[in-house]
Design a protein around this motif. Structure first.
Motif, mmCIF file in Angstrom:
data_model
loop_
_atom_site.group_PDB
_atom_site.id
_atom_site.type_symbol
_atom_site.label_atom_id
_atom_site.label_comp_id
_atom_site.label_asym_id
_atom_site.label_seq_id
_atom_site.Cartn_x
_atom_site.Cartn_y
_atom_site.Cartn_z
ATOM 1 N N GLU A 7 0.824 -1.203 0.000
ATOM 2 C CA GLU A 7 0.000 0.000 0.000
ATOM 3 C C GLU A 7 0.862 1.259 0.000
ATOM 4 O OE1 GLU A 7 -4.051 -1.464 2.321
ATOM 5 O OE2 GLU A 7 -2.322 -0.770 3.477
ATOM 6 N N SER A 8 1.910 1.244 0.797
ATOM 7 C CA SER A 8 2.797 2.404 0.862
ATOM 8 C C SER A 8 3.501 2.640 -0.464
ATOM 9 C CB SER A 8 3.834 2.209 1.975
ATOM 10 O OG SER A 8 3.201 2.073 3.230
ATOM 11 N N SER A 9 3.938 1.561 -1.105
ATOM 12 C CA SER A 9 4.619 1.690 -2.396
ATOM 13 C C SER A 9 3.670 2.239 -3.446
ATOM 14 C CB SER A 9 5.165 0.322 -2.840
ATOM 15 O OG SER A 9 6.100 -0.163 -1.906
ATOM 16 N N SER A 10 2.400 1.770 -3.432
ATOM 17 C CA SER A 10 1.422 2.258 -4.402
ATOM 18 C C SER A 10 1.151 3.737 -4.205
ATOM 19 C CB SER A 10 0.110 1.466 -4.270
ATOM 20 O OG SER A 10 0.325 0.096 -4.523
ATOM 21 N N THR A 11 1.076 4.155 -2.940
ATOM 22 C CA THR A 11 0.829 5.570 -2.651
ATOM 23 C C THR A 11 1.985 6.433 -3.126
ATOM 24 O OG1 THR A 11 -0.490 4.966 -0.701
ATOM 25 C CG2 THR A 11 0.320 7.238 -0.833
ATOM 26 N N LEU A 12 3.218 5.992 -2.850
ATOM 27 C CA LEU A 12 4.388 6.754 -3.280
ATOM 28 C C LEU A 12 4.477 6.844 -4.797
ATOM 29 C CD1 LEU A 12 7.100 5.443 -0.770
ATOM 30 C CD2 LEU A 12 6.080 7.737 -0.838
ATOM 31 N N ASN A 13 4.148 5.742 -5.475
ATOM 32 C CA ASN A 13 4.175 5.749 -6.938
ATOM 33 C C ASN A 13 3.148 6.730 -7.498
ATOM 34 O OD1 ASN A 13 6.225 3.875 -7.123
ATOM 35 N ND2 ASN A 13 4.813 2.129 -7.155
ATOM 36 N N ALA A 14 1.951 6.746 -6.872
ATOM 37 C CA ALA A 14 0.895 7.647 -7.329
ATOM 38 C C ALA A 14 1.293 9.098 -7.147
ATOM 39 C CB ALA A 14 -0.407 7.359 -6.582
ATOM 40 N N LEU A 15 1.971 9.394 -6.025
ATOM 41 C CA LEU A 15 2.388 10.761 -5.755
ATOM 42 C C LEU A 15 3.562 11.187 -6.621
ATOM 43 C CD1 LEU A 15 2.140 10.786 -1.840
ATOM 44 C CD2 LEU A 15 0.570 11.872 -3.455
ATOM 45 N N SER A 16 4.394 10.246 -6.993
ATOM 46 C CA SER A 16 5.594 10.602 -7.747
ATOM 47 C C SER A 16 5.347 10.670 -9.244
ATOM 48 C CB SER A 16 6.710 9.578 -7.472
ATOM 49 O OG SER A 16 6.330 8.288 -7.916
ATOM 50 N N THR A 17 4.241 10.123 -9.718
ATOM 51 C CA THR A 17 3.972 10.115 -11.158
ATOM 52 C C THR A 17 3.906 11.521 -11.740
ATOM 53 O OG1 THR A 17 2.840 7.984 -11.054
ATOM 54 C CG2 THR A 17 2.357 9.384 -12.950
ATOM 55 N N PRO A 18 3.122 12.466 -11.141
ATOM 56 C CA PRO A 18 3.127 13.826 -11.691
ATOM 57 C C PRO A 18 4.506 14.463 -11.696
ATOM 58 C CG PRO A 18 1.296 13.527 -10.158
ATOM 59 C CD PRO A 18 2.196 12.341 -10.010
ATOM 60 N N ARG A 19 5.311 14.167 -10.662
ATOM 61 C CA ARG A 19 6.654 14.738 -10.602
ATOM 62 C C ARG A 19 7.524 14.199 -11.742
ATOM 63 N NH1 ARG A 19 7.777 13.086 -5.945
ATOM 64 N NH2 ARG A 19 6.920 14.857 -4.796
ATOM 65 N N LYS A 20 7.351 12.921 -12.050
ATOM 66 C CA LYS A 20 8.122 12.332 -13.142
ATOM 67 C C LYS A 20 7.722 12.950 -14.476
ATOM 68 C CE LYS A 20 8.800 7.823 -10.909
ATOM 69 N NZ LYS A 20 8.467 6.372 -10.972
ATOM 70 N N ILE A 21 6.397 13.130 -14.675
ATOM 71 C CA ILE A 21 5.913 13.735 -15.924
ATOM 72 C C ILE A 21 6.447 15.147 -16.065
ATOM 73 C CG2 ILE A 21 3.851 14.529 -17.147
ATOM 74 C CD1 ILE A 21 2.360 12.172 -15.938
ATOM 75 N N ASN A 22 6.361 15.925 -14.977
ATOM 76 C CA ASN A 22 6.865 17.302 -15.018
ATOM 77 C C ASN A 22 8.363 17.338 -15.280
ATOM 78 O OD1 ASN A 22 4.334 18.371 -14.530
ATOM 79 N ND2 ASN A 22 4.602 18.361 -12.313
ATOM 80 N N GLY A 23 9.073 16.371 -14.705
ATOM 81 C CA GLY A 23 10.508 16.325 -14.916
ATOM 82 C C GLY A 23 10.874 16.051 -16.362
ATOM 83 N N LEU A 24 10.051 15.231 -17.040
ATOM 84 C CA LEU A 24 10.306 14.931 -18.438
ATOM 85 C C LEU A 24 9.934 16.098 -19.345
ATOM 86 C CD1 LEU A 24 8.995 11.258 -18.577
ATOM 87 C CD2 LEU A 24 11.378 12.005 -18.676
ATOM 88 N N LEU A 25 8.898 16.849 -18.956
ATOM 89 C CA LEU A 25 8.429 17.948 -19.794
ATOM 90 C C LEU A 25 9.225 19.228 -19.576
ATOM 91 C CD1 LEU A 25 4.554 17.506 -19.504
ATOM 92 C CD2 LEU A 25 5.991 16.976 -21.465
ATOM 93 N N ALA A 26 9.710 19.435 -18.351
ATOM 94 C CA ALA A 26 10.385 20.690 -18.024
ATOM 95 C C ALA A 26 11.748 20.754 -18.706
ATOM 96 C CB ALA A 26 10.542 20.820 -16.514
ATOM 97 N N PRO A 27 12.173 21.942 -19.126
ATOM 98 C CA PRO A 27 13.504 22.076 -19.754
ATOM 99 C C PRO A 27 14.601 22.064 -18.697
ATOM 100 C CG PRO A 27 12.460 24.208 -19.563
ATOM 101 C CD PRO A 27 11.447 23.201 -19.069
#
Length: 239
Positions: A7-27
């Motif tokens: 459960e903890s791993s799923s929560t962390l993955n859910a929270l980190s997904t937007p950060r990963k997307i932003n990291g890929l999109l940001a210059p």
């Protein structure tokens, strides 16, 4: 409640997904565009809407949601298939092998003017004697032979729409009332005499019930007072 490791791993993955997307999109913030310190920012917009709905009982809400999905499907068809096929034709490229389900006839049935499902709904909503059954009667009258519509034999409150995603049977009970979505006159009147100017402006063209609402407001307290004190006064008279 103690969270398990999963459960903890799923929560962390859910929270980190937007950060990963932003990291890929940001210059890369260490670089600038053309050497003048002007940053180039990239962004993506995501539209999240209700998906196609088909329940045991489908009412006005499902009707509207599924219509929105039909419009999105048509937008997809237009830009992915229709426009591309037109480009093929201009370039003399054969697109005969490309086929798709065109839902434009169904949208025309919904959105057509002066005769369309929505037009008939709005028209019936303005009739004092309009009812959900009379609405379905008009649907059947105008679209009984349409490939995307089917009435229900033996019932004046049921009808079926053949959507691109499948057939959905709708129960018309409540369609007119939900489409009107009217406020009670007293509520409109209270909004018309609001202390907030923007609220008054929003309802200044509504029915002229502000005076009645103000009178109701002024007389509400005395009426309640008489009702509440009547038993006490009556008891004193008996005493």
């Amino acid at each position: 409640h103690t969270h398990t490791h999963t459960e903890s791993s799923s929560t962390l993955n859910a929270l980190s997904t937007p950060r990963k997307i932003n990291g890929l999109l940001a210059p890369d913030t260490r670089r600038s565009s053309y050497g003048f310190g002007l940053m180039q920012w990239r962004q993506i917009g995501i539209l999240d809407i209700f998906g196609f709905e088909h329940f045991e009982t489908n009412s006005f809400e499902q009707w509207c949601i599924n219509l929105a999905n039909e419009q999105l499907q048509n937008f997809f068809n237009t830009h992915i298939f229709r426009c591309e096929l037109e480009e093929y034709e201009r370039e003399n490229v054969s697109g005969a092998c490309i086929t798709y389900q065109d839902n434009k006839p169904l949208l025309d049935m919904f959105l057509g003017k002066p005769i369309g499902l929505l037009s008939l709904l709005n028209e019936e909503s303005h009739f004092p004697r309009g009812s959900d059954t009379s609405l379905v009667d008009k649907f059947v009258q105008h679209f009984g032979g349409h490939a995307g519509f089917r009435g229900a034999p033996g019932s004046r409150e049921l009808f079926t729409i053949i959507h691109y995603a499948g057939e959905v049977e709708y129960l018309a009970s409540g369609f007119l009332e939900k489409n009107r979505d009217t406020l009670a006159p007293g509520v409109i009147g209270m909004l018309q005499i609001s202390d907030q100017a923007v609220i008054r402006a929003m309802f200044e063209d509504s029915s002229n019930v502000a005076a009645d609402a103000k009178q109701t407001t002024n007389t509400l307290r005395p009426r309640r007072k008489r009702v509440c004190t009547w038993p006490v006064e009556r008891k004193k008279e008996n005493g």
